[in-house]
Write a protein that holds these residues in place. Structure first.
Motif, mmCIF file in Angstrom:
data_model
loop_
_atom_site.group_PDB
_atom_site.id
_atom_site.type_symbol
_atom_site.label_atom_id
_atom_site.label_comp_id
_atom_site.label_asym_id
_atom_site.label_seq_id
_atom_site.Cartn_x
_atom_site.Cartn_y
_atom_site.Cartn_z
ATOM 1 N N UNK A 1 0.835 -1.209 0.000
ATOM 2 C CA UNK A 1 0.000 0.000 0.000
ATOM 3 C C UNK A 1 0.866 1.255 0.000
ATOM 4 N N UNK A 2 1.967 1.234 0.754
ATOM 5 C CA UNK A 2 2.834 2.410 0.853
ATOM 6 C C UNK A 2 3.541 2.750 -0.445
ATOM 7 N N UNK A 3 3.729 1.780 -1.343
ATOM 8 C CA UNK A 3 4.433 2.028 -2.613
ATOM 9 C C UNK A 3 3.529 2.576 -3.709
ATOM 10 N N UNK A 4 2.212 2.543 -3.513
ATOM 11 C CA UNK A 4 1.284 3.030 -4.542
ATOM 12 C C UNK A 4 1.268 4.556 -4.595
ATOM 13 N N UNK A 5 1.088 5.092 -5.787
ATOM 14 C CA UNK A 5 0.910 6.538 -5.964
ATOM 15 C C UNK A 5 -0.556 6.887 -5.714
ATOM 16 N N UNK A 6 -0.849 8.136 -5.365
ATOM 17 C CA UNK A 6 -2.240 8.553 -5.206
ATOM 18 C C UNK A 6 -2.971 8.428 -6.536
ATOM 19 N N UNK B 1 -6.190 4.464 -5.021
ATOM 20 C CA UNK B 1 -5.647 4.980 -3.772
ATOM 21 C C UNK B 1 -6.067 6.433 -3.574
ATOM 22 N N UNK B 2 -6.591 6.705 -2.409
ATOM 23 C CA UNK B 2 -7.018 8.061 -2.070
ATOM 24 C C UNK B 2 -8.459 8.367 -2.429
ATOM 25 N N UNK B 3 -9.115 7.524 -3.199
ATOM 26 C CA UNK B 3 -10.489 7.774 -3.626
ATOM 27 C C UNK B 3 -11.515 7.211 -2.658
ATOM 28 N N UNK C 1 -11.330 3.162 3.315
ATOM 29 C CA UNK C 1 -10.370 2.079 3.165
ATOM 30 C C UNK C 1 -9.040 2.525 3.764
ATOM 31 N N UNK C 2 -8.743 2.025 4.958
ATOM 32 C CA UNK C 2 -7.515 2.390 5.662
ATOM 33 C C UNK C 2 -6.655 1.143 5.785
ATOM 34 N N UNK C 3 -5.488 1.170 5.162
ATOM 35 C CA UNK C 3 -4.574 0.033 5.180
ATOM 36 C C UNK C 3 -3.222 0.465 5.730
ATOM 37 N N UNK C 4 -2.512 -0.466 6.338
ATOM 38 C CA UNK C 4 -1.146 -0.199 6.780
ATOM 39 C C UNK C 4 -0.239 -0.126 5.567
#
Length: 179
Positions: free
Chosen positions: A121-126, A139-141, A145-148
């Motif tokens: 999840x941390x490597x994805x762009x918005x 991501x961001x939409x 949805x809250x992921x570590x």
């Protein structure tokens, strides 16, 4: 182009072959004539313009479930059926199971897909599209949805997925492309 109509599990499937690949496969029909009519209609509409087409998905070889005889439900055990809603646990109510060749192709596809598209999840762009828990998100939409950051997700990348489908269908007997 070559047209074939095959029967599997009591249903008739039509396919159109161009060179060494299947360019169109019908869904299962109850009569051979319906499958043949679908293939001829598809050929009349699409003509000879097959080479530019991209596959829609990949299909793995299946056979009728031997435990429930393709019904998806078990009726041979009246004491068992009410507690389990009668669903066959071998085919999960689908009525079909993978053949050995289909299973090998499916496992190879999953391994190759995960190696190419899995990320965190941390490597994805918005705004980047991804699959998580069987659903597609961006991501961001989706604020709920809250992921570590270390949570594993799969990038949604159509061209890479289609290339993997083509590779698996070429290498494994139990897989074919669906156009």
């Amino acid at each position: 182009m070559r047209i074939t109509v095959t029967t599997k599990n009591g249903k008739h499937y039509g396919t159109v072959h161009a060179a060494d690949r299947v360019v169109y496969a019908t869904p299962g029909y109850f009569t051979e004539g319906m499958a043949l009519a679908d293939v001829k209609c598809w050929l009349a509409f699409h003509g000879g313009n097959m080479e530019e087409r991209e596959p829609r998905s990949i299909r793995f070889e299946t056979v009728k479930c031997g435990r429930c005889e393709g019904m998806g439900r078990r009726t041979d055990r009246p004491d068992w059926a009410p507690n389990h809603k009668g669903i066959c646990y071998r085919c999960h109510g689908d009525g079909t199971v993978l053949t050995a060749a289909g299973y090998r192709a499916q496992q190879a596809y999953i391994a190759e897909r995960d190696a190419a598209l899995n990320t965190t999840w941390g490597e994805l762009e918005d705004g980047e599209a991804f699959w998580y828990d069987g659903k597609c998100y961006a991501k961001g939409q989706h604020p709920w949805l809250i992921l570590f950051d270390k949570t594993t997700v799969r990038r949604h990348n159509g061209p890479v997925c289609r290339a993997i489908w083509k590779d698996i269908a070429r290498r494994y007997k139990g897989a074919e492309l669906v156009y």
